[in-house]
Design a protein around this motif. Structure first.
Motif, PDB file in Angstrom:
ATOM      1  N   GLU A 150      -5.627  17.305 -11.386  1.00  0.00           N
ATOM      2  CA  GLU A 150      -5.861  16.948 -10.483  1.00  0.00           C
ATOM      3  C   GLU A 150      -5.026  16.144  -8.857  1.00  0.00           C
ATOM      4  N   PHE A 151      -4.428  16.440  -8.977  1.00  0.00           N
ATOM      5  CA  PHE A 151      -2.988  16.042  -8.232  1.00  0.00           C
ATOM      6  C   PHE A 151      -3.641  16.879  -6.720  1.00  0.00           C
ATOM      7  N   GLN A 152      -4.141  16.278  -5.927  1.00  0.00           N
ATOM      8  CA  GLN A 152      -4.657  17.047  -4.600  1.00  0.00           C
ATOM      9  C   GLN A 152      -4.058  16.226  -3.604  1.00  0.00           C
ATOM     10  N   ALA A 153      -3.107  17.075  -2.797  1.00  0.00           N
ATOM     11  CA  ALA A 153      -2.631  16.706  -1.303  1.00  0.00           C
ATOM     12  C   ALA A 153      -3.752  15.732   0.078  1.00  0.00           C
ATOM     13  N   LEU A 154      -3.147  14.714   0.949  1.00  0.00           N
ATOM     14  CA  LEU A 154      -4.004  14.801   2.045  1.00  0.00           C
ATOM     15  C   LEU A 154      -3.464  15.284   3.249  1.00  0.00           C
ATOM     16  N   PHE A 155      -4.739  16.286   2.685  1.00  0.00           N
ATOM     17  CA  PHE A 155      -4.352  17.515   3.886  1.00  0.00           C
ATOM     18  C   PHE A 155      -5.447  16.908   5.029  1.00  0.00           C
ATOM     19  N   ASN A 156      -5.082  17.706   6.261  1.00  0.00           N
ATOM     20  CA  ASN A 156      -6.504  16.864   7.234  1.00  0.00           C
ATOM     21  C   ASN A 156      -7.279  18.454   7.084  1.00  0.00           C
ATOM     22  N   LEU A 171       0.730  -0.984   0.056  1.00  0.00           N
ATOM     23  CA  LEU A 171      -0.315  -0.349  -1.061  1.00  0.00           C
ATOM     24  C   LEU A 171       1.004   1.076   0.050  1.00  0.00           C
ATOM     25  N   LEU A 172       2.041   0.631   1.276  1.00  0.00           N
ATOM     26  CA  LEU A 172       2.757   2.786   1.230  1.00  0.00           C
ATOM     27  C   LEU A 172       3.544   2.523  -0.400  1.00  0.00           C
ATOM     28  N   PHE A 173       4.144   1.214  -1.504  1.00  0.00           N
ATOM     29  CA  PHE A 173       4.022   1.657  -2.913  1.00  0.00           C
ATOM     30  C   PHE A 173       3.263   2.250  -3.732  1.00  0.00           C
ATOM     31  N   HIS A 174       1.968   2.389  -3.531  1.00  0.00           N
ATOM     32  CA  HIS A 174       1.072   2.172  -4.227  1.00  0.00           C
ATOM     33  C   HIS A 174       0.768   3.492  -4.356  1.00  0.00           C
ATOM     34  N   LEU A 175       0.059   4.007  -3.214  1.00  0.00           N
ATOM     35  CA  LEU A 175       0.266   5.588  -2.860  1.00  0.00           C
ATOM     36  C   LEU A 175       1.316   6.468  -3.461  1.00  0.00           C
ATOM     37  N   MET A 176       2.088   6.124  -3.463  1.00  0.00           N
ATOM     38  CA  MET A 176       4.187   6.740  -4.095  1.00  0.00           C
ATOM     39  C   MET A 176       3.982   6.747  -5.633  1.00  0.00           C
ATOM     40  N   ASN A 177       3.104   5.556  -6.170  1.00  0.00           N
ATOM     41  CA  ASN A 177       3.328   5.386  -7.831  1.00  0.00           C
ATOM     42  C   ASN A 177       1.509   5.933  -7.687  1.00  0.00           C
ATOM     43  N   SER A 178       0.963   6.375  -6.618  1.00  0.00           N
ATOM     44  CA  SER A 178      -0.515   7.277  -7.535  1.00  0.00           C
ATOM     45  C   SER A 178      -0.161   8.213  -7.554  1.00  0.00           C
ATOM     46  N   ASN A 179       1.193   8.791  -6.648  1.00  0.00           N
ATOM     47  CA  ASN A 179       0.949  10.413  -6.692  1.00  0.00           C
ATOM     48  C   ASN A 179       1.750  10.592  -7.588  1.00  0.00           C
ATOM     49  N   ALA A 180       2.618  10.064  -8.043  1.00  0.00           N
ATOM     50  CA  ALA A 180       3.651  10.174  -8.790  1.00  0.00           C
ATOM     51  C   ALA A 180       3.093  10.189 -10.210  1.00  0.00           C
ATOM     52  N   MET A 181       2.152   9.415 -10.473  1.00  0.00           N
ATOM     53  CA  MET A 181       1.474   8.822 -12.348  1.00  0.00           C
ATOM     54  C   MET A 181       0.604  10.237 -12.033  1.00  0.00           C
ATOM     55  N   MET A 182       0.029  10.068 -11.432  1.00  0.00           N
ATOM     56  CA  MET A 182      -1.280  11.714 -11.036  1.00  0.00           C
ATOM     57  C   MET A 182      -0.310  13.054 -11.403  1.00  0.00           C
ATOM     58  N   LEU A 183       0.426  13.324 -11.169  1.00  0.00           N
ATOM     59  CA  LEU A 183       1.907  14.512 -11.258  1.00  0.00           C
ATOM     60  C   LEU A 183       2.433  14.452 -12.453  1.00  0.00           C
ATOM     61  N   VAL A 184       2.554  13.430 -13.279  1.00  0.00           N
ATOM     62  CA  VAL A 184       3.009  13.437 -14.792  1.00  0.00           C
ATOM     63  C   VAL A 184       1.836  13.556 -15.246  1.00  0.00           C
ATOM     64  N   GLU A 185       0.557  12.877 -15.379  1.00  0.00           N
ATOM     65  CA  GLU A 185       0.216  12.569 -16.027  1.00  0.00           C
ATOM     66  C   GLU A 185      -1.355  13.724 -16.275  1.00  0.00           C
ATOM     67  N   THR A 186      -1.488  13.613 -14.938  1.00  0.00           N
ATOM     68  CA  THR A 186      -2.518  15.023 -15.066  1.00  0.00           C
ATOM     69  C   THR A 186      -2.243  15.687 -13.448  1.00  0.00           C
ATOM     70  N   GLU A 240      12.371  15.274 -22.189  1.00  0.00           N
ATOM     71  CA  GLU A 240      11.581  14.676 -23.261  1.00  0.00           C
ATOM     72  C   GLU A 240      10.599  14.800 -22.664  1.00  0.00           C
ATOM     73  N   LEU A 241      10.348  14.620 -21.373  1.00  0.00           N
ATOM     74  CA  LEU A 241       8.727  14.895 -20.838  1.00  0.00           C
ATOM     75  C   LEU A 241       8.331  16.228 -20.643  1.00  0.00           C
ATOM     76  N   SER A 242       8.698  17.052 -21.647  1.00  0.00           N
ATOM     77  CA  SER A 242       8.371  18.151 -21.031  1.00  0.00           C
ATOM     78  C   SER A 242       7.596  19.017 -22.029  1.00  0.00           C
ATOM     79  N   THR A 243       7.751  18.608 -22.998  1.00  0.00           N
ATOM     80  CA  THR A 243       7.148  19.302 -24.334  1.00  0.00           C
ATOM     81  C   THR A 243       5.975  19.380 -24.687  1.00  0.00           C
ATOM     82  N   SER A 244       4.810  19.155 -23.613  1.00  0.00           N
ATOM     83  CA  SER A 244       3.371  19.830 -23.490  1.00  0.00           C
ATOM     84  C   SER A 244       3.091  19.970 -21.273  1.00  0.00           C
ATOM     85  N   PRO A 245       2.574  21.231 -21.775  1.00  0.00           N
ATOM     86  CA  PRO A 245       2.251  21.779 -20.206  1.00  0.00           C
ATOM     87  C   PRO A 245       2.104  20.824 -19.270  1.00  0.00           C
TER      88      PRO A 245
END
Length: 233
Positions: A103-109, A85-100, A197-202
């Motif tokens: 839509e990234f939202q921090a887990l604030f209290n 679950l730790l790596f699931h959360l980490m990968n979810s954050n990474a992929m969202m920050l790259v792809e969308t 090479e990943l920065s060619t689009s906004p």
């Protein structure tokens, strides 16, 4: 089959899974460790956003407050479930920050009082983020990005506690609105440094993987993970 093999990395992590991670952090935590899911989310966000990928052998120890503080797990199943679950959360954050990233939202209290609007409490998340920044020894940022890191450090560094205490409730909540945009901007900056090479689009849309890439080869998206653990899934 282990628990890690049953985790669907394509599915969003559930509230029940987040609660489980939180319970384990409290169960094995100490004065120097990360103690809740919000702080952990900030920590993992900075880990996947920095100038270089820190190996798990370093950051996992830091999560618990340093070498020698790692949990004495109650069972193999408990360890496997937490790690998956730790790596699931980490990968979810990474992929969202790259792809969308929008839509990234921090887990604030959230502090909720009947009859009043919820108040966002970002301090735990920001302290976790800055913990990873310190661990990664981030180099100096361009002037236009310094304010982004300061927006997070304001809520995540003891250096700014006195300044934070001078803010009114409305001013505090206004500064909170700057944190997620700051996290997106910092991730975008370091991603450009790691993989131009990943920065060619906004939105840094993840390129299609080269079908010749082997399962154990570095992922062509530039995440630093093996292909089988990243874009192949």
């Amino acid at each position: 089959m282990t628990f890690s093999e049953t985790v669907n990395l394509d599915a969003p992590i559930s509230e029940a899974d987040l609660d489980y991670i939180d319970e384990v952090l409290h169960k094995y935590g100490n004065d120097d460790s990360i103690l809740d899911i919000c702080e952990l989310d900030g920590f993992l966000t900075a880990l996947v956003s920095g100038p270089e990928m820190i190996p798990p052998s370093r950051w996992f120890s830091a999560l618990w407050g340093g070498p020698g503080n790692e949990p004495e797990w109650e069972s193999e199943e408990e360890m496997q479930r937490f790690m998956a679950l730790l790596f699931h959360l980490m990968n979810s954050n990474a992929m969202m920050l790259v792809e969308t990233p929008e839509e990234f939202q921090a887990l604030f209290n959230l502090f909720e009082k009947e009859g009043e609007a919820p108040v966002t409490i970002p301090e735990e998340w920001c302290f976790g983020y800055m913990r990873a920044v310190d661990l990664g020894q981030w180099p100096s940022l361009p002037a236009e990005l310094v304010t982004h890191l300061q927006a997070i450090a304001l809520h995540g560094s003891e250096e700014y506690i006195d300044q934070l205490n001078t803010l009114t409730a409305a001013e505090h909540q206004q500064t909170v609105t700057q944190i997620e945009p700051a996290a997106r901007a910092l991730h975008r900056h370091w991603l450009q440094q790691r993989a131009p090479e990943l920065s060619t689009s906004p939105h840094h849309t993840k390129p299609k993987a080269d079908p010749k890439t082997g399962r154990n080869d570095p992922c062509p998206c530039g995440s630093g993970k093996k292909f089988k653990r990243c874009c192949l899934h």
